[in-house]
Enzyme design. Structure first.
Site, mmCIF file in Angstrom:
data_model
loop_
_atom_site.group_PDB
_atom_site.id
_atom_site.type_symbol
_atom_site.label_atom_id
_atom_site.label_comp_id
_atom_site.label_asym_id
_atom_site.label_seq_id
_atom_site.Cartn_x
_atom_site.Cartn_y
_atom_site.Cartn_z
ATOM 1 N N ARG A 178 30.952 -14.609 29.140
ATOM 2 C CA ARG A 178 31.665 -15.706 28.473
ATOM 3 C C ARG A 178 32.941 -16.035 29.244
ATOM 4 N NH1 ARG A 178 32.812 -15.075 22.331
ATOM 5 N NH2 ARG A 178 33.312 -17.286 22.579
ATOM 6 N N CYS A 234 41.201 -14.299 23.148
ATOM 7 C CA CYS A 234 39.749 -14.076 23.133
ATOM 8 C C CYS A 234 39.101 -15.402 22.771
ATOM 9 C CB CYS A 234 39.380 -12.955 22.163
ATOM 10 S SG CYS A 234 39.913 -13.261 20.455
#
Length: 284
Positions: A178, A234
């Site tokens: 990611r 995040c």
């Protein structure tokens, strides 16, 4: 003792009058599963706080997928749960400490120092043969007054201003694919904030599920300036919190959370996006 307590530590103190145990179990995509698990069984005396209903605000245009809750409303929530300024709060989950660390960070942000994350989590507690219960604690409200520590938080505009600052380290806490922009199962845009390096939050634990020692955490962040400004993010500001905790264990002294994180960053038109690896710490 810094931020983490062991199962045996809590077992020995769980009935002390100033201890408040908080069950933070929550599964993304299954918003009712945490409360259902709590209703079925939990550590005796624990109260339940929900990531999305209690520890986040409703989603808006900006702020990410788990916006920070309104401080006044959170103060009321904590007070109703029996958390006061004199409470020692022990948070646990079954998600590797991610959800418990969210509460840990929020309380730190509100000026409450006596808050800890239970190492290993609920399944380990239960598997150790320690007591569990389905009884709901009768909540006795306490008075919680916040003293917000604004230095622990950073917003998108400030992150943008510091992209080219070699004295600032930006850490992306998501899994490598990611971060590199190879996949994006949740947010509408893949990639990362330019200049950010990748330190996957779950690598703060050993194979047995325990948090790594202070030395083990320091090894994860080797080469980064311990006293320099470190910004952590995040996907939505939740799993960054275990990295904030880990950095504290490793001795970092100026760690700030970008709470909106990637899901907030991409809502601002024109914010730059990078892909691939950027593993060399700034300034080296």
């Amino acid at each position: 003792m810094k931020n983490i307590v062991s199962l045996k530590w809590l077992l020995a103190r769980m009935y002390e009058s100033d201890i408040v145990i908080v069950d933070c179990r929550f599964q993304l995509g299954k918003p009712e599963s945490g409360r259902e698990a709590y209703t079925e069984s939990h550590i005796p005396g624990a109260v339940y706080l929900d990531l999305e209903k209690d520890l986040s605000a409703p989603i808006e245009e900006h702020g990410g997928r788990h916006p920070l809750p309104d401080i006044a409303e959170l103060t009321v929530t904590l007070s109703r749960a029996g958390i006061g300024n004199a409470s020692r709060v022990i948070a646990y989950d079954d998600q590797g400490g991610a959800m418990a660390s969210r509460l840990w960070w929020l309380l730190k942000y509100m000026g409450h120092e006596e808050v800890y994350v239970l190492d290993e989590g609920y399944s380990a507690w239960k598997n150790a043969g320690f007591p569990v219960s389905a009884d709901q604690k009768v909540l006795i409200p306490a008075q919680f007054l916040a003293t917000v520590q604004h230095n622990l938080l950073v917003e998108a505009d400030e992150v943008h201003e510091k992209l080219e600052d070699p004295a600032v380290t930006i850490i992306d806490s998501r899994e490598g694919p990611r971060y590199r922009g190879e996949v994006e199962p949740i947010d509408r845009v893949a990639g990362h904030i330019p200049g950010a390096i990748n330190r996957f939050w779950a690598e703060g634990r050993d194979a047995d599920g325990k948090y790594k020692s202070a030395e083990g955490q320091a090894a994860r962040f080797e080469g980064l300036p311990v006293d320099g400004e470190t910004i952590v993010y995040c996907g939505s500001g939740v799993t960054a919190c275990p990295n904030v905790l880990a950095l504290g264990e490793a001795g970092f002294t100026n760690v700030r959370l970008y709470a909106g994180s990637w899901s907030d960053w991409i809502t601002y038109e024109g914010n730059p996006i990078a892909t691939g690896d950027e593993e060399a710490p700034k300034g080296e």
